[in-house]
Write a protein that holds these residues in place. Structure first.
Motif, PDB file in Angstrom:
ATOM      1  N   CYS A 142      29.810  32.079  52.654  1.00  0.00           N
ATOM      2  CA  CYS A 142      30.630  33.255  52.339  1.00  0.00           C
ATOM      3  C   CYS A 142      32.022  32.847  51.871  1.00  0.00           C
ATOM      4  CB  CYS A 142      30.727  34.166  53.562  1.00  0.00           C
ATOM      5  SG  CYS A 142      29.198  35.003  54.011  1.00  0.00           S
ATOM      6  N   ILE A 143      32.585  31.837  52.519  1.00  0.00           N
ATOM      7  CA  ILE A 143      33.923  31.369  52.135  1.00  0.00           C
ATOM      8  C   ILE A 143      33.893  30.767  50.741  1.00  0.00           C
ATOM      9  CG2 ILE A 143      35.697  29.650  52.664  1.00  0.00           C
ATOM     10  CD1 ILE A 143      35.034  30.086  55.635  1.00  0.00           C
ATOM     11  N   LEU A 144      32.896  29.934  50.479  1.00  0.00           N
ATOM     12  CA  LEU A 144      32.775  29.320  49.153  1.00  0.00           C
ATOM     13  C   LEU A 144      32.561  30.380  48.080  1.00  0.00           C
ATOM     14  CD1 LEU A 144      32.628  26.742  47.470  1.00  0.00           C
ATOM     15  CD2 LEU A 144      30.170  26.643  47.954  1.00  0.00           C
ATOM     16  N   PHE A 145      31.700  31.356  48.359  1.00  0.00           N
ATOM     17  CA  PHE A 145      31.452  32.420  47.386  1.00  0.00           C
ATOM     18  C   PHE A 145      32.719  33.234  47.134  1.00  0.00           C
ATOM     19  CE2 PHE A 145      30.437  36.890  46.562  1.00  0.00           C
ATOM     20  CZ  PHE A 145      29.707  36.770  45.387  1.00  0.00           C
ATOM     21  N   SER A 146      33.465  33.531  48.188  1.00  0.00           N
ATOM     22  CA  SER A 146      34.701  34.309  48.043  1.00  0.00           C
ATOM     23  C   SER A 146      35.724  33.559  47.204  1.00  0.00           C
ATOM     24  CB  SER A 146      35.284  34.633  49.425  1.00  0.00           C
ATOM     25  OG  SER A 146      34.383  35.392  50.195  1.00  0.00           O
ATOM     26  N   ILE A 147      35.846  32.260  47.432  1.00  0.00           N
ATOM     27  CA  ILE A 147      36.803  31.462  46.668  1.00  0.00           C
ATOM     28  C   ILE A 147      36.449  31.462  45.184  1.00  0.00           C
ATOM     29  CG2 ILE A 147      37.679  29.126  46.301  1.00  0.00           C
ATOM     30  CD1 ILE A 147      37.410  28.666  49.308  1.00  0.00           C
ATOM     31  N   VAL A 148      35.174  31.181  44.879  1.00  0.00           N
ATOM     32  CA  VAL A 148      34.742  31.139  43.479  1.00  0.00           C
ATOM     33  C   VAL A 148      34.870  32.517  42.837  1.00  0.00           C
ATOM     34  CG1 VAL A 148      32.784  30.711  41.949  1.00  0.00           C
ATOM     35  CG2 VAL A 148      33.198  29.193  43.892  1.00  0.00           C
ATOM     36  N   PHE A 149      34.492  33.555  43.563  1.00  0.00           N
ATOM     37  CA  PHE A 149      34.535  34.910  43.016  1.00  0.00           C
ATOM     38  C   PHE A 149      35.957  35.307  42.631  1.00  0.00           C
ATOM     39  CE2 PHE A 149      35.228  39.466  43.679  1.00  0.00           C
ATOM     40  CZ  PHE A 149      34.300  40.002  42.804  1.00  0.00           C
ATOM     41  N   TRP A 150      36.915  35.097  43.519  1.00  0.00           N
ATOM     42  CA  TRP A 150      38.285  35.530  43.232  1.00  0.00           C
ATOM     43  C   TRP A 150      38.969  34.620  42.221  1.00  0.00           C
ATOM     44  CZ3 TRP A 150      39.184  40.217  43.820  1.00  0.00           C
ATOM     45  CH2 TRP A 150      38.726  40.939  44.916  1.00  0.00           C
ATOM     46  N   ILE A 151      38.615  33.351  42.179  1.00  0.00           N
ATOM     47  CA  ILE A 151      39.180  32.470  41.152  1.00  0.00           C
ATOM     48  C   ILE A 151      38.780  32.952  39.759  1.00  0.00           C
ATOM     49  CG2 ILE A 151      38.966  30.160  40.141  1.00  0.00           C
ATOM     50  CD1 ILE A 151      39.032  29.010  42.939  1.00  0.00           C
ATOM     51  N   VAL A 152      37.536  33.390  39.625  1.00  0.00           N
ATOM     52  CA  VAL A 152      37.050  33.880  38.330  1.00  0.00           C
ATOM     53  C   VAL A 152      37.539  35.304  38.063  1.00  0.00           C
ATOM     54  CG1 VAL A 152      34.991  34.422  36.975  1.00  0.00           C
ATOM     55  CG2 VAL A 152      35.046  32.369  38.415  1.00  0.00           C
ATOM     56  N   PHE A 153      37.434  36.166  39.072  1.00  0.00           N
ATOM     57  CA  PHE A 153      37.747  37.578  38.899  1.00  0.00           C
ATOM     58  C   PHE A 153      39.235  37.821  38.675  1.00  0.00           C
ATOM     59  CE2 PHE A 153      38.047  42.055  40.333  1.00  0.00           C
ATOM     60  CZ  PHE A 153      37.062  42.595  39.513  1.00  0.00           C
ATOM     61  N   ALA A 154      40.079  36.888  39.078  1.00  0.00           N
ATOM     62  CA  ALA A 154      41.530  37.064  38.960  1.00  0.00           C
ATOM     63  C   ALA A 154      42.090  36.536  37.643  1.00  0.00           C
ATOM     64  CB  ALA A 154      42.234  36.375  40.127  1.00  0.00           C
ATOM     65  N   ILE A 155      41.247  36.021  36.777  1.00  0.00           N
ATOM     66  CA  ILE A 155      41.724  35.455  35.503  1.00  0.00           C
ATOM     67  C   ILE A 155      42.522  36.463  34.675  1.00  0.00           C
ATOM     68  CG2 ILE A 155      40.944  34.552  33.279  1.00  0.00           C
ATOM     69  CD1 ILE A 155      38.787  33.011  34.741  1.00  0.00           C
ATOM     70  N   PRO A 156      42.145  37.764  34.612  1.00  0.00           N
ATOM     71  CA  PRO A 156      42.950  38.714  33.834  1.00  0.00           C
ATOM     72  C   PRO A 156      44.404  38.818  34.265  1.00  0.00           C
ATOM     73  CG  PRO A 156      40.798  39.657  34.306  1.00  0.00           C
ATOM     74  CD  PRO A 156      40.896  38.381  35.084  1.00  0.00           C
ATOM     75  N   VAL A 157      44.714  38.447  35.506  1.00  0.00           N
ATOM     76  CA  VAL A 157      46.103  38.480  35.961  1.00  0.00           C
ATOM     77  C   VAL A 157      46.977  37.576  35.096  1.00  0.00           C
ATOM     78  CG1 VAL A 157      47.620  37.930  37.914  1.00  0.00           C
ATOM     79  CG2 VAL A 157      45.429  39.044  38.319  1.00  0.00           C
ATOM     80  N   ILE A 158      46.410  36.476  34.635  1.00  0.00           N
ATOM     81  CA  ILE A 158      47.172  35.518  33.822  1.00  0.00           C
ATOM     82  C   ILE A 158      47.658  36.178  32.535  1.00  0.00           C
ATOM     83  CG2 ILE A 158      47.029  33.330  32.582  1.00  0.00           C
ATOM     84  CD1 ILE A 158      44.933  32.432  34.589  1.00  0.00           C
ATOM     85  N   PHE A 159      46.828  36.996  31.910  1.00  0.00           N
ATOM     86  CA  PHE A 159      47.170  37.574  30.619  1.00  0.00           C
ATOM     87  C   PHE A 159      48.153  38.739  30.730  1.00  0.00           C
ATOM     88  CE2 PHE A 159      42.903  35.741  30.304  1.00  0.00           C
ATOM     89  CZ  PHE A 159      43.089  34.866  29.246  1.00  0.00           C
ATOM     90  N   CYS A 160      48.241  39.377  31.891  1.00  0.00           N
ATOM     91  CA  CYS A 160      49.129  40.529  32.048  1.00  0.00           C
ATOM     92  C   CYS A 160      50.458  40.174  32.710  1.00  0.00           C
ATOM     93  CB  CYS A 160      48.435  41.621  32.857  1.00  0.00           C
ATOM     94  SG  CYS A 160      47.064  42.420  32.004  1.00  0.00           S
ATOM     95  N   SER A 161      50.627  38.955  33.154  1.00  0.00           N
ATOM     96  CA  SER A 161      51.868  38.550  33.825  1.00  0.00           C
ATOM     97  C   SER A 161      52.835  37.950  32.816  1.00  0.00           C
ATOM     98  CB  SER A 161      51.567  37.526  34.928  1.00  0.00           C
ATOM     99  OG  SER A 161      50.718  38.077  35.904  1.00  0.00           O
ATOM    100  N   ILE A 162      54.012  38.548  32.718  1.00  0.00           N
ATOM    101  CA  ILE A 162      55.049  38.057  31.821  1.00  0.00           C
ATOM    102  C   ILE A 162      56.407  38.195  32.502  1.00  0.00           C
ATOM    103  CG2 ILE A 162      53.781  38.634  29.712  1.00  0.00           C
ATOM    104  CD1 ILE A 162      55.545  41.131  29.494  1.00  0.00           C
ATOM    105  N   ARG A 163      57.411  37.597  31.886  1.00  0.00           N
ATOM    106  CA  ARG A 163      58.790  37.757  32.343  1.00  0.00           C
ATOM    107  C   ARG A 163      59.405  38.943  31.603  1.00  0.00           C
ATOM    108  NH1 ARG A 163      61.684  33.756  34.462  1.00  0.00           N
ATOM    109  NH2 ARG A 163      63.389  34.099  33.005  1.00  0.00           N
ATOM    110  N   LEU A 164      59.923  39.904  32.374  1.00  0.00           N
ATOM    111  CA  LEU A 164      60.491  41.101  31.764  1.00  0.00           C
ATOM    112  C   LEU A 164      61.796  41.478  32.452  1.00  0.00           C
ATOM    113  CD1 LEU A 164      59.651  43.482  34.017  1.00  0.00           C
ATOM    114  CD2 LEU A 164      57.443  43.160  32.942  1.00  0.00           C
ATOM    115  N   ASN A 165      62.575  42.333  31.792  1.00  0.00           N
ATOM    116  CA  ASN A 165      63.867  42.757  32.327  1.00  0.00           C
ATOM    117  C   ASN A 165      63.668  43.813  33.406  1.00  0.00           C
ATOM    118  OD1 ASN A 165      65.412  41.133  30.593  1.00  0.00           O
ATOM    119  ND2 ASN A 165      65.191  42.621  28.948  1.00  0.00           N
ATOM    120  N   HIS A 166      64.404  43.652  34.493  1.00  0.00           N
ATOM    121  CA  HIS A 166      64.343  44.584  35.617  1.00  0.00           C
ATOM    122  C   HIS A 166      65.610  45.418  35.596  1.00  0.00           C
ATOM    123  CE1 HIS A 166      63.911  46.228  39.641  1.00  0.00           C
ATOM    124  NE2 HIS A 166      62.713  45.691  39.719  1.00  0.00           N
ATOM    125  N   SER A 167      65.467  46.710  35.320  1.00  0.00           N
ATOM    126  CA  SER A 167      66.632  47.571  35.135  1.00  0.00           C
ATOM    127  C   SER A 167      67.460  47.735  36.400  1.00  0.00           C
ATOM    128  CB  SER A 167      66.174  48.958  34.657  1.00  0.00           C
ATOM    129  OG  SER A 167      65.260  49.532  35.573  1.00  0.00           O
TER     130      SER A 167
END
Length: 355
Positions: A142-167
């Motif tokens: 279960c631990i191994l499956f959870s690690i692999v699952f979230w490593i793959v499933f979290a890839i979209p976070v990389i494309f939506c994370s940027i540095r932006l101005n905080h008002s």
């Protein structure tokens, strides 16, 4: 109008200053407390008493994930908002990597703690076939499956994370999800509000209620086991039930406020209103950190955990003391050798005479 706008601007600066001071002082104290508690969780769950149980294996890996997350998420938040230090090194690549690591280890810790709650329910069930699910081999899978699952499933976070101005921070650059595109907005809702917010505490509450329902049966069933095993199982169940209640109070305000921010994302807000939002955001975010104070819940609810914790501290102290004694012994032995062979060494390294 000029007086009102200038007054609002001054008040907004005070709110921002209050938010900064709150993060600087309370955040540092909370980080130290969480870091100490997480380290003690790791050391305690590594003791022999807990090594054979699937539940403690989930909690051990979850504590390791918490330790990694604390040094990427909360620590960077303190440096960013409390001390105006941006440790992303003005790099979008580092920002994306940091956001990815923070999300993976946060949601992985919540997932494993939730599975640990399910494990307690399985052991309290009347159906003996379910007891076979609570083994170390299944826990490792279960631990191994959870690690692999979230490593793959979290890839979209990389494309939506940027540095932006905080008002709310004088247009200071921060690393976050822009949420400008529909895909990134949906990602923020699914990841932040659901996976990191509502879902884990609600699922843990569900299994906690089921476990409490089976608690009487759990006591009768474990009478055949030794008193030690019966006590460990009962206290592990109590530890997770209290942790579930604490996590609910810590995570739900964070989720609700993040959902509010996403709903009102496109509304026009005054600097004063944004400063108030930022203060509330910092408060609920620091409250979310109390998920990493599970050590104190475990110490309060389990005398076995307290004993194993003290035992771990004694082992560390003895190893440190023995290391110091061994180093001192080597220094003394070397000094005695040099003293006893001073004349031989002096003759060996004596400069040659020039005739």
């Amino acid at each position: 109008m000029i007086n009102n706008s200038s007054t609002d601007f001054v008040i907004s600066l005070k709110y921002n200053h209050l938010s900064q001071q709150f993060t600087k002082y309370f955040g540092v104290i909370l980080y130290i407390v969480c870091f100490f508690g997480t380290m003690m969780n790791v050391l305690t769950f590594m003791q022999r008493t807990y090594q054979r149980r699937a539940c403690t294996l989930y909690l051990l890996v979850a504590s390791i994930c918490d330790l990694i997350h604390l040094n990427f998420g909360p620590l960077s938040n303190i440096l960013q908002y409390g001390f105006d230090y941006d440790w992303t090194i003005n790099s979008n690549a580092f920002c994306k990597l940091k956001s990815y690591i923070v999300f993976v280890f946060t949601v992985l810790s919540a997932t494993l703690t939730t599975i640990a709650s399910a494990d307690r329910y399985v052991l309290s069930s009347r159906k003996t076939a379910r007891w076979k699910l609570s083994t170390r081999s299944i826990a490792l899978r279960c631990i191994l499956f959870s690690i692999v699952f979230w490593i793959v499933f979290a890839i979209p976070v990389i494309f939506c994370s940027i540095r932006l101005n905080h008002s709310s921070h004088n247009e200071q650059l921060i690393c976050s999800n822009s949420s400008q595109q529909i895909s990134c907005l949906l990602l923020q809702i699914i990841y932040t509000c659901i996976f990191n917010g509502f879902l884990p505490p609600l699922v843990m509450l569900y299994f906690g209620i089921l476990t409490c329902t089976n608690a009487r049966h759990l006591r009768h069933r474990t009478l055949s086991a030794s008193a030690r095993i019966r006590q460990i199982n009962y206290q592990l169940t109590l530890m997770l039930i209290l942790q579930t209640i604490k996590s609910s109070f810590a995570s739900l305000p964070f989720s609700v406020f993040n959902c509010y921010l996403l709903i009102t994302l496109n509304l026009k807000k005054s600097p004063l209103y944004q400063a108030k939002e930022n203060l509330v955001n910092q408060v609920v975010y620091l409250l979310f950190w109390s998920n990493y104070t599970s050590f104190f819940v475990y110490v309060y609810s389990s005398d076995i955990f307290r004993y194993q914790c003290l035992r771990a501290i004694k082992k560390l102290t003895c190893r440190f003391y023995r290391g110091q004694q061994r180093q001192l012994y080597y220094h003394r032995s070397e000094l005695r050798y040099l003293t006893a062979n001073a004349s031989i060494i002096e003759e060996k390294y004596k400069p040659s005479q020039i005739l």
